[in-house]
Structures are given as C-alpha cells and as structure tokens.
Write an enzyme that holds these catalytic residues in place. Structure first.
Site, short mmCIF file in Angstrom:
data_model
loop_
_atom_site.label_atom_id
_atom_site.label_comp_id
_atom_site.label_asym_id
_atom_site.label_seq_id
_atom_site.Cartn_x
_atom_site.Cartn_y
_atom_site.Cartn_z
N LEU A 241 -49.83 -36.16 11.73
CA LEU A 241 -48.94 -37.31 11.84
C LEU A 241 -49.70 -38.63 11.74
CD1 LEU A 241 -46.07 -38.43 12.42
CD2 LEU A 241 -46.58 -38.22 14.86
N THR A 242 -50.78 -38.76 12.50
CA THR A 242 -51.48 -40.04 12.62
C THR A 242 -52.17 -40.46 11.32
OG1 THR A 242 -51.88 -39.60 14.95
CG2 THR A 242 -53.23 -41.31 13.93
N GLU A 243 -52.04 -41.75 10.99
CA GLU A 243 -52.69 -42.35 9.83
C GLU A 243 -53.42 -43.62 10.25
OE1 GLU A 243 -49.83 -42.99 6.76
OE2 GLU A 243 -49.15 -40.90 6.72
N PRO A 244 -54.28 -44.15 9.40
CA PRO A 244 -55.00 -45.38 9.77
C PRO A 244 -54.06 -46.52 10.15
CG PRO A 244 -56.03 -44.40 7.85
CD PRO A 244 -54.78 -43.60 8.12
N SER A 245 -52.89 -46.60 9.50
CA SER A 245 -51.97 -47.71 9.76
C SER A 245 -50.85 -47.33 10.72
CB SER A 245 -51.35 -48.19 8.45
OG SER A 245 -50.59 -47.16 7.85
N TRP A 274 -57.93 -38.21 12.54
CA TRP A 274 -58.04 -37.72 13.92
C TRP A 274 -57.14 -36.51 14.16
CZ3 TRP A 274 -57.02 -43.39 15.61
CH2 TRP A 274 -58.15 -44.16 15.31
N GLU A 487 -51.05 -37.71 21.79
CA GLU A 487 -49.67 -37.24 22.00
C GLU A 487 -48.82 -38.30 22.70
OE1 GLU A 487 -48.90 -33.23 23.14
OE2 GLU A 487 -50.82 -32.52 22.38
N THR A 489 -49.69 -42.55 23.61
CA THR A 489 -50.51 -43.24 24.61
C THR A 489 -49.67 -43.49 25.85
OG1 THR A 489 -49.92 -45.51 23.97
CG2 THR A 489 -51.71 -44.44 22.73
N ASN A 490 -50.32 -43.54 26.99
CA ASN A 490 -49.58 -43.76 28.23
C ASN A 490 -48.86 -45.10 28.23
OD1 ASN A 490 -50.65 -41.30 28.91
ND2 ASN A 490 -51.58 -41.97 30.82
#
Length: 679
Positions: A241-245, A274, A487, A489-490
């Site tokens: 899911l995560t990307e640089p932007s 990541w 998953e 951030t808090n």
C-alpha cells in the site's frame, strides 16, 4: 415523593438556567420551546427523572440516528423522505459498539459486559494443544538475538514455523490451514510477541495483512488457488500500500492499473516502499488507481482497486533489505511493478473498492497487535521483576523501595489493560460483531504505547544492566518503536477515533433536530433529551449506570467511569455544536477527545474483566480488582482534566501558542531562540 418535590423546587432554581441552555443546545426554534416548556413544567420532577434503561444499559430514547453526517454548525440539513425513513429504522440497525455509544453519551454494554468468552470447548482444547508446542519452540529453537544480528529469521526457525502451521493460522482447514478463530489466533500471537517481534512481523505481514484480503474478499476460485500454498508457507505474502507520496494518506497513491482494450487484464505500473516481506513474498496484495466509468452519469473517475499479484507474472522487482532501527529479523524492501499484466480474475473485491479492502484488512488485524504487545509486556515484566527481586542496594532488595514498586505496579496495570482489550475485541469479532473499528484502533494505540513505556521502565529498573545488549531488553525497545508508526500511525489513528466518534454523535444530533421539526409528535423524545441535558448541566448526572453488570466491590470504579462518560458525552456534543463540520480541522481538540475515549474504553474493559474474575472466584481476583481500581482512579482524573480544559479560555490560548511556536520553527528551519551565551 420527597425526592421529587426537592427536584421540582430545583427546576425553578439553578436548573432554570439549565433548561434554557438545554434548549439552546438542541437549537430549538421559538415555537418548539413554547410547546415543550409546558410539558416540562407539567412533568416537574419527572422531566428530571432518570430515563428507563434498556436491559443492556442503553437508553432507548437516544437511538434515533442517521449514519453518515457530522452536524453542520449552521444547523441540520433537511432530511429527504428516504432519509427520514432510514432514521426510523435506525433502532434496529443501531451500533452495538461501546465506543460508538460513549460518543453519544450512551452505554452500550452488549459487547463489553460480561467479559466475553468466545471459545467453544473444542476450540479451547485445540488451543491448549497448540500453546505448549508453540511456547517450547520459541524457548528452545528460535534465537531472537541471532535473528537480530543476522538481520533475517534463521532458516531452521522458518522451517519449524512452517511445520507448526504458523503461516496459516486462520486459513480454513479444508484449504490447508489451522482454521483458528480470532481469539485462538490472538493467544498464539501473544506467545510470539513475548519472544521475538521480528519473527512476529514476518508472520503478521504474511497473514494479518498479506493475504487477509483474500480471506475477507477473495472469490472461491481465488481462495482455492492461493491459500493452500500460503498456509503451508511454501509461498509468502506481502501487503503493498505505502508509496513515497502516500503514507497515512492512503487515498493519494499513484500506482496505476490500466484495463486492456480487450478487457482481460490490467497493466500495473508503480512502486511501493517499506513493504514487510517485500523481498520474500511471491504473492502481493497491491493497491492501484484505476479509471472507472460511472454507468449513471458516464463520468470517468479514478478509484483504488485491489489486486492479487504474483511474482511470476513478470515485471515485479524487489529492492535490497532496508537497514532499520529494529525488527531487523524481518524483511522490509521496496517492490516495483513495471508493466505487470494482471488478469482481471485477480481483482480482489470489486473494481474501485480497493480503499475499503485496505481499510478493512487493517481494521481486522489491529487486535492482533494488541495481543502481541500484551505478550511483549508479559515477558519484559518478568525480567524487571526478577531483577528487582534479586538486586540489593543500600542493604535491601530494591523491590522494597517505593520508586521501584510504583514502576512495577504501573507496568502490571498497562499490561492488564492491553491484554483485556485484545481479548475483548477478538471475542467480539468471533461473536459476529461488525462495528469494532474504533475499539481496534484504540487497542493498537494503547498497546503500542504501553509496551514502549513498560520496556523503557524495565531498562530503568535494571539500570546499567538493562542498557547492555546481553540483557535482551534494548533489542525489544528498538523493535517496539515501529509499532506506533505502521498499520496506521498512532497520531492518525487518534484522529480516526475522534472523527469516527464525532460522526456518530453528529448523526444522533441530526436525528434530534429532525424531530424538532415536529415537536408535538416527538414531544416524549425531545423532553427526554432536554431532561438529560438539564440534569447534566445542573450536575445531577444523566442516570447512566453500570450497577447491573459490574461486581459490587468495583462500584466506586464504576461510578468514576459513569461520571467520566457523562462528561465525555456532554463535551463531545458541545464541541460538535461549536465547530460543526469544521471539527475535522480542530486537531488539538480531536487529540484530547481521542485520549479521553482511549481512557474510557480501557476503564470499561478492565471493569468487565475484573468483574468476571471476582464473580467466578479466580485466585487472582483480588489482585485484578486492585489493578482495575488503580487504572480507573488515574484514568478518570485524566479524562476530567482533558475534557474540562476544552471549556477554558486558557486552553484556547494554549492552542494558539502551540500554533505560533510551530510556525516560527518552520520559518526558522529549526529552533528559533539563539544559544544563551550568544556565541
């Protein structure tokens, strides 16, 4: 009677101002006020009488809600006939979530009292048979220090985990897995968390999120094709899911998937960063932007779609392992997709429904993180207690010193709360609850922060010994730091908790304001709601109670909890009426509301668990009572402080100060004030 006459006198005294304030809070128009005031006067004390409670502790008059809107500050929107009809049906569909209820000033006890037990006799037996072998494996085979040094999970450990069935804990038996429930899964995850968080991430990234989308949304064909090999560990899964932007802002991803002219495949292009198990996985759950045509309007829009992508499709490349602060044994890498052809059969869920898939996968797995953190704390506390019991200073064992006693006690309380949350939520899920996302987010926030605090304090108890690598605690501290980041951030999850709660509270207020349009037909509802607000403003309480569900010896903690929930419901309503939809921009307020929600949910889960132990006569029941009372004492005080501060002018100035300081720092690119020496 005498009590009623006393209350009736109050109606003409201090409560009189509260009546006006309550009408203003409900934004009653003048004609509605004229109609309802006689009803209040005629009912006298009965207007102030506590409402009848639902057998499960929920007030019946506070159930008229609509699902999706936060109240506009300028007033409620006019509901369409279909909206009005849906609001009339809301009683049947009302959420059973305790967290949702408390934002409305309600107590929904169904999912929290009594403390749920979701294991059948057969499931308990299965779990009993698994706990021993899994515990022995981590004590005798797995070497967390060596995994950390190698920056990979040893091959013998990986093979042993596969033989134990640890890669398919929740995959159905007929597809090669162990078919465990959420509660069974949580217990095994707790064991893993107690011993090696690096291994925990390898397993969790694989099944808690990696292939969870296939379990939740996969077609029968997709499940048959992929799950057996994933269950055996022959193939490893990753969640991309995560990307640089796009980190916390998952909706801003740029990876694209374009449908071919023939309509048989998508061409996937983009990169993810990541990714846990990114360098190991052969099956990826990937999220990408797709162009979809609205059949009704003909308009083409970009929406996120989820895909099952195989390494064997070609065009999938993985970067080298990232060098990390902690969880070094787990693999984290970039994954790139260059013109990857993905068959349309590999769309996961419906086209355009990828964001929902991603959020539900994450929501569904968060309880496991709380279970892992509870296990981590259990192991760390054992180290701290062993050291304190054997270390002598100033002629005495250090566990006899008050400062050490306070540290150990606080560590025990935090572990108890986290563990209580984890198994409360897992049981709710096993019993079919569908509305648990606020509770799951709370458990992730609380557990990750509690585990960090407990491990940090363990190092402090152990002093220099705790700082040494051989003690094994510094590795755990490094491993734990990421749990407050990934998953969700808090910080973002706190906003999620608050805004989700405000949305539900706003729906209730919108329903009430709709009722105001027909004050005669809804007089009972409106008088009840006004009575609640009058009592709250007069300091009389709104009649909420936990007496029927909490053990009598915990009544003082239950009363603290009730007072805090009453205050919470009132402040939530005040802030919603004050800011309306702009509440989304009031992050200083949202953080404090979320912190209070976390404290309140924690109070309820320990009240429930300790009550069960007392009722069943557990050998640790009195100890659990002390843990519960200790938590509730401090948590109630924090809630009162946080919430009452939101009503103070000094707090608004404090928020302005924070904005001003932050802005100056950004403009100065760091600390603004010079060194005091001027050199």
């Amino acid at each position: 009677g005498r009590w009623g006459r006393k209350q009736q006198k109050r109606l003409s005294g201090p409560v009189a101002g509260s009546v006006a304030a309550a009408m203003q809070a409900l934004r009653l128009p003048p004609h509605a006020c004229r109609l309802l005031l006689p009803a209040l006067r005629s009912r006298g004390a009965s207007a102030l009488a506590y409402p009848h409670l639902h057998p499960l502790g929920r007030r019946l008059y506070a159930v008229r809600t609509a699902e999706q809107a936060v109240l506009d500050k300028s007033g409620a929107r006019v509901a369409s006939p279909s909206q009005a009809a849906s609001e009339k049906k809301s009683l049947a569909a009302e959420s059973k979530s305790f967290a949702v209820g408390m934002f409305k000033g309600q107590i929904n006890t169904e999912q929290v009292f009594p403390y749920p037990s979701a294991l059948s006799e057969e499931q308990a037996q299965t779990l009993q048979e698994l706990v021993g072998p899994v515990s022995r494996f981590f004590e005798e085979v797995n070497d967390p220090a060596k995994n950390d040094t190698l920056e990979k999970v040893e091959d013998r450990t990986m093979q042993g985990l596969k033989e134990l069935g640890a890669f398919g804990l929740q995959i159905p038996v007929h597809l090669g897995g162990l078919g465990l429930s959420n509660t069974q899964y949580a217990r095994l995850v707790e064991i893993v968390g107690m011993h090696d968080l690096g291994v925990g991430i390898t397993l969790g990234a694989h099944q808690s999120i990696g292939f969870k989308g296939i379990l939740l949304y996969g077609t029968p064909e997709q499940k048959e094709k992929y799950l057996p090999k994933l269950a055996s560990g022959e193939t490893i899964a990753a969640f991309c899911l995560t990307e640089p932007s796009s980190g916390s802002d998952a909706a801003s991803i740029r990876t694209t998937a374009e449908l071919s002219p023939c309509g048989t495949y998508y061409t996937l292009n983009g990169g993810k960063i990541w990714i846990s198990n990114g360098g190991l996985a052969e099956i990826f759950t990937v999220f990408a932007r797709t162009s979809l045509k609205d059949e009704a309007t003909g308009e083409v829009k970009d929406k996120i779609t989820a895909f099952i992508v195989e390494l064997s499709f070609g065009g999938v490349t993985r970067g080298p392992p990232e060098q990390k602060m902690g969880i070094k044994a787990s693999n984290t890498a970039e994954v790139h997709f260059d013109a990857v052809r993905v068959p349309v059969e590999n769309v996961l869920g419906a086209p355009g429904a990828g964001f929902k898939v991603a959020m539900n996968v994450l929501n569904n797995g968060r309880f496991g993180m709380a279970a892992a953190m509870a296990g981590t704390m259990r192991g760390i506390i054992s180290k701290a207690v062993a050291y304190a019991a054997n270390r002598t200073q100033f002629g005495d064992k250090i566990y006899n010193f008050g400062v050490i006693q306070e540290k150990l006690a606080r560590m025990a309380v935090l572990q108890y709360v986290t563990e209580s949350m984890a198994y409360m939520i897992s049981a709710n899920m096993d019993q079919g609850a569908t509305d648990f996302q606020i509770e799951a987010a709370i458990s992730k926030i609380f557990g990750s922060e509690a585990a960090w605090t407990v491990t940090d304090e363990c190092i402090q108890v152990m002093g220099g010994m705790g700082f040494m690598k051989d003690a094994g605690v510094e590795r755990v501290l490094r491993d734990l730091r990421v749990f407050r980041i990934f998953e969700g951030t808090n910080d973002i999850l706190r906003l999620f908790v608050a805004l989700n709660g405000f949305q539900n509270a706003g729906s209730q207020l919108r329903g009430l304001q709709q009722a105001i349009k027909n004050p005669v037909g809804n007089a009972g509802l409106l008088v009840s709601e006004m009575g609640k607000r009058i009592r709250r403003r007069a300091g009389l309480g709104t009649g909420l109670s936990l007496n029927a569900v909490v053990h009598p010896s915990l009544n003082s903690s239950a009363e603290r909890t009730i007072r805090a929930i009453d205050l919470f419901g009132g402040v939530v309503e005040e802030q919603l009426l004050k800011h309306g939809k702009k509440i989304i921009d009031e992050q200083f307020v949202l953080k404090r509301i979320a912190d209070s929600a976390i404290d309140l949910y924690a109070m309820v889960v320990v009240l429930s668990r300790a009550s069960r132990s007392l009722e069943q006569g557990h050998s640790t029941a009195q100890h659990e009572k002390v843990l519960c009372d200790t938590w509730c004492m401090e948590a109630a005080d924090r809630v009162v402080q946080d919430l009452t501060s939101l009503r103070a002018d000094s707090t608004r100035q404090f928020f302005k100060n924070l904005r001003s300081i932050s802005k100056a720092m950004v403009e100065s690119e760091g600390v603004v004030s010079p060194n005091p020496l001027g050199i």
